[in-house]
Design a protein around this motif. Structure first.
Motif, mmCIF file in Angstrom:
data_model
loop_
_atom_site.group_PDB
_atom_site.id
_atom_site.type_symbol
_atom_site.label_atom_id
_atom_site.label_comp_id
_atom_site.label_asym_id
_atom_site.label_seq_id
_atom_site.Cartn_x
_atom_site.Cartn_y
_atom_site.Cartn_z
ATOM 1 N N ASN A 10 -41.831 25.544 -17.980
ATOM 2 C CA ASN A 10 -40.900 24.813 -17.109
ATOM 3 C C ASN A 10 -40.738 25.508 -15.759
ATOM 4 O O ASN A 10 -39.633 25.637 -15.223
ATOM 5 C CB ASN A 10 -39.553 24.627 -17.806
ATOM 6 N N LEU A 34 -35.845 26.727 -26.650
ATOM 7 C CA LEU A 34 -36.041 25.379 -26.099
ATOM 8 C C LEU A 34 -36.159 24.398 -27.272
ATOM 9 O O LEU A 34 -37.242 23.915 -27.618
ATOM 10 C CB LEU A 34 -37.277 25.354 -25.205
ATOM 11 N N LEU A 74 -44.839 22.306 -19.964
ATOM 12 C CA LEU A 74 -43.651 21.543 -19.556
ATOM 13 C C LEU A 74 -43.031 20.943 -20.807
ATOM 14 O O LEU A 74 -43.692 20.201 -21.541
ATOM 15 C CB LEU A 74 -44.031 20.446 -18.566
ATOM 16 N N THR A 75 -41.771 21.284 -21.065
ATOM 17 C CA THR A 75 -41.056 20.724 -22.214
ATOM 18 C C THR A 75 -40.031 19.707 -21.713
ATOM 19 O O THR A 75 -39.791 19.573 -20.508
ATOM 20 C CB THR A 75 -40.322 21.818 -23.010
ATOM 21 N N GLU A 77 -36.993 19.925 -21.596
ATOM 22 C CA GLU A 77 -35.923 20.551 -20.809
ATOM 23 C C GLU A 77 -36.293 20.673 -19.337
ATOM 24 O O GLU A 77 -35.398 20.709 -18.471
ATOM 25 C CB GLU A 77 -35.601 21.943 -21.359
ATOM 26 N N GLY A 78 -37.582 20.760 -19.040
ATOM 27 C CA GLY A 78 -38.005 20.942 -17.658
ATOM 28 C C GLY A 78 -38.425 19.671 -16.976
ATOM 29 O O GLY A 78 -38.798 19.673 -15.795
ATOM 30 N N LEU A 79 -38.343 18.548 -17.689
ATOM 31 C CA LEU A 79 -38.977 17.323 -17.196
ATOM 32 C C LEU A 79 -38.388 16.835 -15.875
ATOM 33 O O LEU A 79 -39.104 16.437 -14.981
ATOM 34 C CB LEU A 79 -38.862 16.229 -18.260
ATOM 35 N N GLY A 82 -35.272 20.450 -14.530
ATOM 36 C CA GLY A 82 -34.248 21.292 -15.118
ATOM 37 C C GLY A 82 -32.826 20.917 -14.734
ATOM 38 O O GLY A 82 -31.874 21.532 -15.204
ATOM 39 N N GLU A 164 -47.108 19.335 -12.292
ATOM 40 C CA GLU A 164 -47.769 20.095 -13.361
ATOM 41 C C GLU A 164 -49.255 19.761 -13.408
ATOM 42 O O GLU A 164 -50.102 20.639 -13.484
ATOM 43 C CB GLU A 164 -47.154 19.741 -14.717
#
Ligand code: FES
Ligand code: FES
Length: 170
Positions: A10, A34, A74-75, A77-79, A82, A164
């Protein structure tokens, strides 16, 4: 046996010492906290654990952490970068009621984001094909397809996800 790894999660550089056998999903959830990346099966079937690895949607229970060394992850949470802002895909799930219990949703959103990075204007049958590796016990899938169509018509995969992909290919 343990290995030192460096990767980006992220947008933040992470260094860690991990067991050779550790799966990426467990590294994200247990080492980094995460927990938005879910575990829904033990057989690589459900897709609840989907994240983007260098801009490609990947089931994070199918790869080892050491195999993701030097990659950019990229999870969910970071989409949106953040913050509180939703990406078009997240907004689409909200607008079109693409979730009920929400357990599959992080994986669905990440898989849909990867799909839109590959094809910004998929037809409904292409969305069904693109998301066939992700299982939902609640929705019957129709609202999920409508959610992804909503995203396609309202901005696509989102700026962070696009960055990304572009970062991985540059
Ligand atoms: S937890 Fe990874 S596919 Fe089910
Ligand atoms: S919304 Fe419940 S599993 Fe998909």
């Amino acid at each position: 046996m343990k290995h030192d790894v460096e990767l980006t999660v992220n947008g933040t550089s992470v260094t860690a010492t991990v067991e050779a056998r550790q799966l990426l999903v467990h590294f994200l959830r247990e080492d980094l906290g995460l927990t938005g990346t879910h575990v829904g099966c033990d057989s690589s079937n459900c897709g609840a654990c989907t994240v983007l690895v260098d801009g490609e949607a990947v089931k994070s229970c199918t790869i080892l952490t050491v195999a993701a060394a030097d990659a950019s992850i990229l999870t969910i949470e970071g989409l949106g970068g953040g913050g509180d802002s939703l990406t078009p895909v997240q907004q689409g799930f909200r607008e079109c009621h693409g979730l009920q219990c929400g357990y599959c949703t992080p994986g669905m959103v990440m898989a849909a984001t990867g799909l839109l990075l590959d094809d910004p204007d998929p037809a409904p049958d292409e969305i069904r094909t693109g998301l066939q590796g992700n299982l939902c016990r609640c929705t019957g899938y129709q609202m999920i397809v409508e959610s992804v169509r909503w995203a396609a018509e309202n901005g696509g995969p989102g700026a962070v996800a696009t960055a990304e992909r572009e970062g991985a290919s540059s």
